[in-house]
Design a protein around this motif. Sequence first.
Motif, PDB file in Angstrom:
ATOM      1  N   GLN A  83       0.617  -1.258   0.569  1.00 47.67           N
ATOM      2  CA  GLN A  83       0.302   0.061   0.069  1.00 47.67           C
ATOM      3  C   GLN A  83       0.770   1.557  -0.259  1.00 47.67           C
ATOM      4  O   GLN A  83       0.559   2.068   0.089  1.00 47.67           O
ATOM      5  N   HIS A  84       2.351   1.349  -0.131  1.00 46.90           N
ATOM      6  CA  HIS A  84       3.514   1.826  -0.669  1.00 46.90           C
ATOM      7  C   HIS A  84       3.179   2.529   0.888  1.00 46.90           C
ATOM      8  O   HIS A  84       3.277   4.066   0.943  1.00 46.90           O
ATOM      9  N   CYS A  85       3.173   2.744   2.256  1.00 43.89           N
ATOM     10  CA  CYS A  85       2.417   2.416   3.523  1.00 43.89           C
ATOM     11  C   CYS A  85       4.419   2.597   3.583  1.00 43.89           C
ATOM     12  O   CYS A  85       4.741   1.581   3.546  1.00 43.89           O
ATOM     13  N   THR A  86       5.394   4.179   4.237  1.00 44.63           N
ATOM     14  CA  THR A  86       7.089   3.697   4.884  1.00 44.63           C
ATOM     15  C   THR A  86       6.630   3.894   5.796  1.00 44.63           C
ATOM     16  O   THR A  86       7.417   4.138   7.056  1.00 44.63           O
ATOM     17  N   ASP A  87       5.723   4.451   6.287  1.00 44.45           N
ATOM     18  CA  ASP A  87       5.966   4.449   7.517  1.00 44.45           C
ATOM     19  C   ASP A  87       6.639   3.984   9.395  1.00 44.45           C
ATOM     20  O   ASP A  87       6.280   2.790   8.874  1.00 44.45           O
ATOM     21  N   SER A  88       6.317   4.332  10.068  1.00 43.79           N
ATOM     22  CA  SER A  88       6.833   3.117  11.140  1.00 43.79           C
ATOM     23  C   SER A  88       5.294   1.938  12.011  1.00 43.79           C
ATOM     24  O   SER A  88       6.237   1.018  11.976  1.00 43.79           O
ATOM     25  N   GLY A  89       4.475   2.256  11.617  1.00 44.10           N
ATOM     26  CA  GLY A  89       3.279   0.903  12.118  1.00 44.10           C
ATOM     27  C   GLY A  89       1.833   1.501  11.941  1.00 44.10           C
ATOM     28  O   GLY A  89       1.682   2.718  11.891  1.00 44.10           O
ATOM     29  N   GLN A  90       0.824   1.280  12.368  1.00 44.51           N
ATOM     30  CA  GLN A  90      -0.223   1.727  12.506  1.00 44.51           C
ATOM     31  C   GLN A  90      -0.670   0.857  13.808  1.00 44.51           C
ATOM     32  O   GLN A  90      -0.556   0.052  14.224  1.00 44.51           O
ATOM     33  N   VAL A  91      -1.550   1.807  14.774  1.00 42.81           N
ATOM     34  CA  VAL A  91      -2.073   1.495  16.245  1.00 42.81           C
ATOM     35  C   VAL A  91      -3.495   1.748  15.779  1.00 42.81           C
ATOM     36  O   VAL A  91      -4.212   2.960  15.448  1.00 42.81           O
ATOM     37  N   ILE A  92      -3.990   1.220  16.131  1.00 43.63           N
ATOM     38  CA  ILE A  92      -6.219   0.488  15.415  1.00 43.63           C
ATOM     39  C   ILE A  92      -6.003   0.973  17.434  1.00 43.63           C
ATOM     40  O   ILE A  92      -5.331   0.031  18.267  1.00 43.63           O
ATOM     41  N   GLN A  93      -6.844   1.943  17.934  1.00 44.42           N
ATOM     42  CA  GLN A  93      -7.499   1.871  19.364  1.00 44.42           C
ATOM     43  C   GLN A  93      -8.234   2.262  18.866  1.00 44.42           C
ATOM     44  O   GLN A  93      -9.494   2.687  18.534  1.00 44.42           O
ATOM     45  N   ALA A  94      -9.783   1.398  20.257  1.00 41.62           N
ATOM     46  CA  ALA A  94     -10.828   1.458  20.699  1.00 41.62           C
ATOM     47  C   ALA A  94     -11.157   2.863  21.266  1.00 41.62           C
ATOM     48  O   ALA A  94     -10.299   3.607  21.712  1.00 41.62           O
ATOM     49  N   ALA A  95     -12.642   3.497  20.106  1.00 43.57           N
ATOM     50  CA  ALA A  95     -13.111   4.861  20.828  1.00 43.57           C
ATOM     51  C   ALA A  95     -14.100   4.696  20.272  1.00 43.57           C
ATOM     52  O   ALA A  95     -15.021   3.517  20.186  1.00 43.57           O
ATOM     53  N   LEU A  96     -14.878   5.628  21.859  1.00 43.18           N
ATOM     54  CA  LEU A  96     -16.070   5.863  21.567  1.00 43.18           C
ATOM     55  C   LEU A  96     -16.328   7.308  21.834  1.00 43.18           C
ATOM     56  O   LEU A  96     -16.442   7.901  22.716  1.00 43.18           O
ATOM     57  N   LEU A  97     -17.049   8.343  20.291  1.00 43.54           N
ATOM     58  CA  LEU A  97     -17.827   9.600  20.507  1.00 43.54           C
ATOM     59  C   LEU A  97     -19.170   9.248  21.015  1.00 43.54           C
ATOM     60  O   LEU A  97     -19.263   9.168  20.181  1.00 43.54           O
TER      61      LEU A  97
END
Length: 169
Positions: free
Chosen positions: A63-77
């Motif tokens: 997907q051509h992402c060169t960043d460090s990684g991804q954090v997925i966080q539970a959220a309630l808005l």
Amino acid sequence: MSTTDNPAERLAAIAARLRHHAEQAEAEIAAANDIVRNLGGTGLVRGHVVLGRCFERPYVVEQHCTDSGQVIQAALLVPEGFGVCYWDTEEFCALHESFGGLEPEARARFQPFDSCTDEEKTFLRPFVEEMLDDLHDVALAAAARLEPGPSVSLEEYFRDEGNDEAPAT
């Protein structure tokens, strides 16, 4: 444990189990989201953000992402309901350590529950009660401001919570 030596059957069983857990999450979280939307409609805690636990996954090179990684966080808005926030790992760490924290950026990173993957839905499910408890505490403190008597700030409410001499809310 699996009862078969066939790798395809074992993988199919894992996929079926994940889908089953995601369906359970859909049923539970749909009801919780209705409550959150109703609460949001009152204006009492509109715009409030509750952020929960996280998991990390690497970016996909294709997907051509060169960043460090991804954090997925539970959220309630409020009033949107449950979902997840997506963060770049380095950005997550920087914001987490910053004075403002993650909450001011959460709405821009939010993915509603209905758009989540089965993996994300399954991940969210164990944290629903904990996050609703957090929202309940905030709503209770906000509602206390509307009742006759001395006003109690959110900071004072949470500082004195559990203290026998705490102001009545």
